[in-house]
Design an enzyme around this catalytic site. Structure first.
Site, PDB file in Angstrom:
ATOM      1  N   GLU A 379     -16.978 -34.027 -20.952  1.00 22.78           N
ATOM      2  CA  GLU A 379     -15.547 -33.954 -20.635  1.00 22.78           C
ATOM      3  C   GLU A 379     -14.831 -35.258 -21.009  1.00 22.78           C
ATOM      4  O   GLU A 379     -13.713 -35.234 -21.523  1.00 22.78           O
ATOM      5  CB  GLU A 379     -15.333 -33.632 -19.152  1.00 22.78           C
ATOM      6  N   HIS A 512     -16.086 -18.263 -20.455  1.00 20.45           N
ATOM      7  CA  HIS A 512     -15.347 -18.302 -21.722  1.00 20.45           C
ATOM      8  C   HIS A 512     -14.918 -16.921 -22.199  1.00 20.45           C
ATOM      9  O   HIS A 512     -13.921 -16.792 -22.899  1.00 20.45           O
ATOM     10  CB  HIS A 512     -16.188 -18.983 -22.803  1.00 20.45           C
TER      11      HIS A 512
HETATM   12  O1  X8Z Z   1     -17.723 -25.048 -21.461  1.00 18.40           O
HETATM   13  C1  X8Z Z   1     -18.309 -26.064 -21.781  1.00 18.40           C
HETATM   14  C2  X8Z Z   1     -17.760 -27.415 -21.357  1.00 18.40           C
HETATM   15  C3  X8Z Z   1     -16.301 -27.341 -21.127  1.00 18.40           C
HETATM   16  S1  X8Z Z   1     -15.341 -27.631 -22.509  1.00 18.40           S
HETATM   17  C4  X8Z Z   1     -18.401 -27.836 -20.065  1.00 18.40           C
HETATM   18  N1  X8Z Z   1     -19.493 -25.991 -22.436  1.00 18.40           N
HETATM   19  C5  X8Z Z   1     -20.073 -24.711 -22.831  1.00 18.40           C
HETATM   20  C6  X8Z Z   1     -20.580 -23.917 -21.635  1.00 18.40           C
HETATM   21  O2  X8Z Z   1     -20.691 -24.475 -20.537  1.00 18.40           O
HETATM   22  O3  X8Z Z   1     -20.909 -22.743 -21.802  1.00 18.40           O
HETATM   23  C7  X8Z Z   1     -20.301 -27.116 -22.881  1.00 18.40           C
HETATM   24  C8  X8Z Z   1     -21.536 -26.502 -23.447  1.00 18.40           C
HETATM   25  C9  X8Z Z   1     -21.215 -25.081 -23.736  1.00 18.40           C
HETATM   26 ZN    ZN Z   2     -15.696 -29.036 -23.936  1.00 18.60          ZN
END
Ligand code: X8Z
Ligand code: ZN
Length: 613
Positions: A379, A512
């Site tokens: 972050e 996501h």
């Molecule tokens: O979502 C993220 C970050 C926030 S930008 C923590 N990541 C992905 C996830 O958690 O699925 C980082 C690695 C992949």
């Molecule tokens: Zn990120």
């Protein structure tokens, strides 16, 4: 070509009219050749930014409030603020003007063209020609987020009646517990969030697609990929290339992990795929804590969570970045909600650039362990990217990463650097056991950990393929889980503990999919870029072994990174990568980093069936 000279006052007047949708539009004037394209574009962009920036800032503030303190009031304010900025960026006159100016791209400088393309991509998220769809989308997005962020996971376990568990709690059990019954209960609890999100996700798919198609994109996935300047087929080919490259090593890791877990749980290894609840992560995207003698959590036990943030900041400062602004500490929301508080907040980490200037914030739920140590570096990578490109030379519309993957890769790079043994030893975060561990075992731990080898089949495989198919309409509504698990089986070699009914919706359990849609390939590409940058830094700047190096305190490394971050999106990302590392996008550096593992794993796996097909 040089732009022709025109009366600046005329241009400004026309630009004003264009921004307010006046009768004689700039679009028409430019098409008719009455105006210098460059001057007209300059006037249009400055009007655009003056109108858009305050609305965008207000929308970010409202989204921040909605995510850090879930309430109906905050959701309503978020919808209003989103619609206000949508009406501005999606104004048909804005679209017409930007398009007309882009038709004269040969008469415009590169920065201008890049900004106009951003204007179009922003408009494509909210075209004013279909205001009722844009409105329904804003409402659906906000209520899906509120539902997700306010969710509490119930555990269906007779031994723990009525008990609820946090996301951090789920992750801890999946990393630490050797009790398969407890693992199954907690894994199943982690999937309960999918069912209530299912209908909203289907509605969002249709609304997102309608919005994207209005400006001529095939679907919403194509709109998101457009940011990279490549087609969907090219993006899929790129991701498939990564999956194919890591496959032989992934299969060895898969076999090794399956046997290791079976031994830990005191059962026989299953044939073929690994049951999902065996793995130390809800989606099998990273597999930490499997290597004996390497307990990366141990040094953090008993430390306050603030230590994680402070240590991550110290790393960036040591290589020459500034201390974080005081407002970062005042306005961020970095730790879990205290017990007893009724406030609900999003449990997934994120970084925010509220006003595209100095208001930078992060949302996390940091606990003192190795995973949050890594996430905090991730972050802060976003935060230092924001800080580095917020300078007058970078227009507000280009205050973004070279591409989105660069934005993801920078913090991961510092996370990789902060996971190197020489650094951990220097700052007292290495147990004597981990210090003594054979380098190959340490390497094994990193191949299994985040943003590394086991992450690729998940990010470039399951997530990318599922969302591509979902938005292309090739997954029937009654087969969301079936397609998800088919892909988890095919790419990751993971199977659900028992068949998953279509009344649940396992894809929607992943943040996501709901609130950062059709962009997960960013993380796969970011991982590949991370290893390219790391390889360059270790070999060329530090002149150290990439697997045992130490960036800490090296300002030359910081200067190298700043030279990339300061550019924002003012340059083509391929050129940025090529100039920084001497090569184009390639998984070679990543594979070379893990090369010593292959022989070792083949020895360990001798006599075992490899893979799962
Ligand atoms: O979502 C993220 C970050 C926030 S930008 C923590 N990541 C992905 C996830 O958690 O699925 C980082 C690695 C992949
Ligand atoms: Zn990120």
């Amino acid at each position: 070509m040089e732009p022709t000279r025109t009366d600046r006052r005329t241009v400004l007047r026309l630009a004003l009219l264009a921004a307010s949708g006046g009768p004689m539009t700039l679009a028409r004037a430019v098409r008719a050749g009455q105006e210098s394209a460059q001057e007209a574009a300059d006037a249009f962009l400055s009007r655009y930014v003056a109108g858009w920036l305050p609305l965008d800032t207000a929308a970010s503030e409202a989204a921040w409030a909605a995510m850090t303190d879930v309430s109906e009031e905050h959701t309503r304010q978020q919808v209003e603020a989103t619609l206000a900025v949508s009406r501005f960026v999606g104004d048909p006159e804005v679209i017409a003007t930007a398009r007309a100016l882009l038709e004269r791209a040969d008469a415009l400088d590169e920065l201008t063209v890049r900004q106009l393309r951003r204007v179009i991509l922003r408009a494509a998220e909210a075209p004013g020609t279909i205001p009722e769809v844009v409105e329904r989308r804003a409402e659906a997005e906000a209520s899906q987020s509120a539902l997700q962020d306010g969710f509490v996971y119930p555990i269906d376990d007779p031994k723990r009646p009525g008990e609820r568990i946090s996301a951090n709690g789920i992750d801890r059990v999946l990393v630490e517990s050797d009790d398969l019954g407890e693992r199954l209960a907690v894994w199943t609890a982690s999937k309960t969030i999918g069912a209530p999100l299912r209908d909203g996700l289907l509605r969002l798919r249709d609304l997102r697609n309608s919005v994207a198609r209005e400006l001529g994109f095939d679907d919403f996935f194509a709109l998101q990929v457009a940011d990279y300047g490549i087609s969907v087929d090219q993006m899929i080919a790129l991701c498939d290339g990564f999956v194919a490259t890591v496959k032989p090593l992934y299969e060895q890791l898969h076999t090794w992990a399956k046997y290791r877990l079976a031994e830990r749980f005191g059962v026989d290894p299953p044939e073929g795929k690994i049951p999902a609840h065996w793995l130390p992560n809800r989606w099998g995207q990273l597999w930490p804590g499997l290597v004996e003698g390497i307990d990366l959590d141990a040094p953090f036990r008993g430390k306050p969570p603030e230590f994680i943030t402070e240590q991550a900041e110290r790393f960036y400062v040591s290589i020459g970045f500034p201390a974080l602004p005081r407002s970062f500490h005042e306005k961020s929301d970095l730790y879990p909600v205290p017990p007893g508080s009724s406030r609900k907040k999003n449990s997934h980490a994120s970084a925010w650039h509220i006003n595209l200037e100095d208001d930078v914030r992060s949302l996390m739920s940091i606990e003192p362990d190795a995973r949050w140590f890594n996430t905090a570096h991730h972050e802060l990578g976003h935060i230092y990217y924001y800080i580095s490109y917020s300078r007058p030379e970078v227009p507000h519309l280009l205050r973004e990463g070279a591409n989105r993957a660069f934005h993801e890769g920078i913090g991961d790079l510092i996370g990789l650097a902060a996971g190197q043994r020489p650094y951990l030893k220097q700052v007292g975060l290495l147990t004597p056991e981990a210090e003594r561990a054979d380098p190959v075992r340490f390497l094994l731990d990193s191949a299994l950990d985040g943003a590394s080898i086991v992450f690729i089949p998940w990010s470039a495989g399951v997530m990318t393929h599922w969302e591509r198919a979902f938005y292309a309409g090739t997954i029937p509504d009654h087969a969301l889980n079936a397609s998800w698990w088919e892909m988890a089986g095919r790419f990751q070699g993971i199977a659900p503990p028992s068949p998953r009914p279509e009344t649940t919706c396992d894809p929607a359990t992943k943040t996501h999919i709901n609130d950062d849609p059709a962009q997960y390939y960013d993380y796969a590409i970011g991982t590949v870029i991370k290893f390219q940058l790391h390889d360059h830094i270790a070999r060329t700047i530090l002149k150290q072994d990439p697997r045992e190096c130490n960036y800490y305190g090296n300002t030359e490394v910081g200067a190298f990174l700043r030279s990339i971050l300061e550019l924002g999106a003012t340059r083509d990302w391929n050129a940025v990568l090529q100039e920084a590392t001497g090569s184009g996008l390639s998984a070679d550096a990543m594979m070379s980093y893990f090369a010593p593992l292959s022989d070792w794993l083949q020895d360990q796996n001798a006599g075992r069936p490899i893979g799962w097909s």
